[in-house]
Design a protein around this motif. Structure first.
Motif, PDB file in Angstrom:
ATOM      1  N   ILE A  30      53.465  33.829 -71.688  1.00 19.01           N
ATOM      2  CA  ILE A  30      54.683  33.599 -70.935  1.00 19.01           C
ATOM      3  C   ILE A  30      55.861  34.190 -71.699  1.00 19.01           C
ATOM      4  N   ALA A  31      56.776  34.768 -70.952  1.00 20.27           N
ATOM      5  CA  ALA A  31      58.038  35.223 -71.523  1.00 20.27           C
ATOM      6  C   ALA A  31      59.091  34.214 -71.099  1.00 20.27           C
ATOM      7  N   THR A  32      59.850  33.750 -72.063  1.00 25.76           N
ATOM      8  CA  THR A  32      60.942  32.831 -71.772  1.00 25.76           C
ATOM      9  C   THR A  32      62.246  33.507 -72.168  1.00 25.76           C
ATOM     10  N   THR A  33      63.322  32.840 -71.926  1.00 25.64           N
ATOM     11  CA  THR A  33      64.621  33.407 -72.266  1.00 25.64           C
ATOM     12  C   THR A  33      64.777  33.630 -73.769  1.00 25.64           C
ATOM     13  N   SER A  34      63.893  33.056 -74.588  1.00 25.83           N
ATOM     14  CA  SER A  34      64.022  33.212 -76.039  1.00 25.83           C
ATOM     15  C   SER A  34      62.873  33.968 -76.694  1.00 25.83           C
ATOM     16  N   GLY A  35      61.869  34.409 -75.961  1.00 26.08           N
ATOM     17  CA  GLY A  35      60.744  35.133 -76.554  1.00 26.08           C
ATOM     18  C   GLY A  35      59.516  35.033 -75.687  1.00 26.08           C
ATOM     19  N   SER A  36      58.358  35.364 -76.284  1.00 22.53           N
ATOM     20  CA  SER A  36      57.119  35.301 -75.512  1.00 22.53           C
ATOM     21  C   SER A  36      55.975  34.883 -76.418  1.00 22.53           C
ATOM     22  N   GLY A  37      54.902  34.388 -75.798  1.00 26.53           N
ATOM     23  CA  GLY A  37      53.741  33.989 -76.576  1.00 26.53           C
ATOM     24  C   GLY A  37      52.597  33.529 -75.705  1.00 26.53           C
ATOM     25  N   GLY A  38      51.412  33.514 -76.298  1.00 29.82           N
ATOM     26  CA  GLY A  38      50.207  33.120 -75.602  1.00 29.82           C
ATOM     27  C   GLY A  38      50.045  31.615 -75.567  1.00 29.82           C
ATOM     28  N   VAL A  39      49.600  31.110 -74.435  1.00 29.46           N
ATOM     29  CA  VAL A  39      49.392  29.683 -74.237  1.00 29.46           C
ATOM     30  C   VAL A  39      48.185  29.472 -73.331  1.00 29.46           C
ATOM     31  N   THR A  40      47.624  28.284 -73.395  1.00 30.95           N
ATOM     32  CA  THR A  40      46.706  27.839 -72.363  1.00 30.95           C
ATOM     33  C   THR A  40      47.506  26.911 -71.461  1.00 30.95           C
ATOM     34  N   LEU A  41      47.481  27.193 -70.183  1.00 30.32           N
ATOM     35  CA  LEU A  41      48.258  26.413 -69.223  1.00 30.32           C
ATOM     36  C   LEU A  41      47.426  25.222 -68.764  1.00 30.32           C
ATOM     37  N   PHE A  42      47.893  24.016 -69.082  1.00 28.20           N
ATOM     38  CA  PHE A  42      47.160  22.800 -68.745  1.00 28.20           C
ATOM     39  C   PHE A  42      47.534  22.240 -67.373  1.00 28.20           C
ATOM     40  N   SER A  52      49.366  24.546 -74.224  1.00 26.08           N
ATOM     41  CA  SER A  52      48.833  24.294 -75.559  1.00 26.08           C
ATOM     42  C   SER A  52      49.890  24.466 -76.643  1.00 26.08           C
ATOM     43  N   GLU A  53      51.010  25.074 -76.325  1.00 24.34           N
ATOM     44  CA  GLU A  53      52.069  25.324 -77.307  1.00 24.34           C
ATOM     45  C   GLU A  53      53.341  24.541 -77.000  1.00 24.34           C
ATOM     46  N   GLY A  54      53.219  23.489 -76.199  1.00 23.61           N
ATOM     47  CA  GLY A  54      54.376  22.693 -75.823  1.00 23.61           C
ATOM     48  C   GLY A  54      54.653  22.817 -74.342  1.00 23.61           C
ATOM     49  N   ASP A  55      55.674  22.130 -73.912  1.00 23.03           N
ATOM     50  CA  ASP A  55      56.008  22.064 -72.495  1.00 23.03           C
ATOM     51  C   ASP A  55      57.288  22.862 -72.232  1.00 23.03           C
ATOM     52  N   THR A 165      46.532  42.668 -75.612  1.00 24.19           N
ATOM     53  CA  THR A 165      46.065  42.302 -76.944  1.00 24.19           C
ATOM     54  C   THR A 165      46.194  40.797 -77.106  1.00 24.19           C
ATOM     55  N   PRO A 166      45.702  40.234 -78.211  1.00 27.84           N
ATOM     56  CA  PRO A 166      45.743  38.776 -78.374  1.00 27.84           C
ATOM     57  C   PRO A 166      47.155  38.215 -78.285  1.00 27.84           C
ATOM     58  N   PRO A 167      47.261  36.917 -77.955  1.00 26.16           N
ATOM     59  CA  PRO A 167      48.564  36.268 -77.826  1.00 26.16           C
ATOM     60  C   PRO A 167      49.389  36.336 -79.095  1.00 26.16           C
ATOM     61  N   LEU A 168      50.706  36.150 -78.929  1.00 20.55           N
ATOM     62  CA  LEU A 168      51.634  36.270 -80.048  1.00 20.55           C
ATOM     63  C   LEU A 168      51.883  34.972 -80.807  1.00 20.55           C
ATOM     64  N   ILE A 169      51.673  33.812 -80.189  1.00 21.74           N
ATOM     65  CA  ILE A 169      51.955  32.538 -80.862  1.00 21.74           C
ATOM     66  C   ILE A 169      50.872  32.274 -81.887  1.00 21.74           C
TER      67      ILE A 169
END
Length: 170
Positions: A30-42, A52-55, A165-169
Motif C-alpha cells: 500500500i502507498a500512503t501519504t507518507s510512504g509505502s510498504g508490504g502488508v498482509t490485509l486482514f 500485519s503492519e498496523g491499521d 519485488t519483495p515488500p518494503l516494510i
C-alpha cells in the motif's frame, strides 16, 4: 461493495474501501501519504484497513500494488458528484477513462508508476497490477510523453517499473 452515502467520502475513501474488501487475506503493497510498504490485509471495516503492519485509515491510502494477487478488481461505477469531488476527483477520473487501454505514466502521492489503464471506476484507476486513487493523482503522462517520464522516474513504490519485488516494510 457497500452503498455510497452522500458524503465527502464518496469520491475516494468509499471506492478504495471497496477495492480493499476484495483483497482481504492477500499480501499487497500500500502507498500512503507518507510512504509505502508490504502488508498482509486482514480486514477492512469502517474506513480502516487492518494489516500485519498496523491499521491504516483508508483516507490516507493513495494506491495499492497487487503483487502476485491475480484478481479482476470490481470498481464502483462513475457518478457525478458535488463539492470537492466535482473539481478534483471527477476531472482526473474522466481523463483516465479516455485513456483506457493506453500506456501512461502516473504520479500519485507519494510516488509514481507506469502501465496500461485497464479500467476506471468512481475514484479508482485500475492498471491490473496496481490501482491508484484518483483523488491522490497529481499527474497523468500520456504515452506520447512516456519515454521522458520513464527516464526521469524509473520506479513504482520504490521498485523498478513493471517489476514486482519483495515488500518494503521490514
Amino acid at each position: 461493495m457497500g452503498v455510497f452515502d452522500e458524503s465527502k467520502c464518496n469520491c475516494c475513501v468509499c471506492p478504495m474501501q471497496c477495492v480493499l474488501e476484495q483483497l482481504v487475506g492477500n499480501q499487497i503493497v500500500i502507498a500512503t501519504t507518507s510512504g509505502s510498504g508490504g502488508v498482509t490485509l486482514f480486514n477492512v471495516d469502517n474506513f480502516i484497513a487492518f494489516t500485519s503492519e498496523g491499521d491504516f485509515p483508508i483516507c490516507n491510502i493513495s494506491a495499492v500494488d497487487l503483487l502476485d494477487v491475480n484478481i479482476n478488481i470490481k470498481l464502483k461505477p462513475i457518478r457525478n458528484n458535488k463539492g470537492r469531488c466535482s473539481c478534483c476527483e471527477d476531472p482526473i477520473t474522466n481523463l483516465a477513462k479516455t485513456l483506457i487501454r493506453q500506456q501512461v505514466g502516473i504520479e500519485f502521492i507519494p510516488t509514481f508508476g507506469a502501465g496500461t489503464i485497464v479500467n476506471v471506476g468512481e475514484g479508482i484507476i485500475d492498471f491490473k497490477s496496481f490501482v491508484v486513487s484518483s483523488c491522490f493523482t497529481t499527474r497523468i503522462i500520456p504515452n506520447n510523453q512516456q519515454q521522458t517520464f520513464e527516464a526521469s522516474s524509473g520506479s513504482i513504490f520504490g521498485r523498478p517499473l513493471h517489476k514486482i519485488t519483495p515488500p518494503l516494510i521490514n
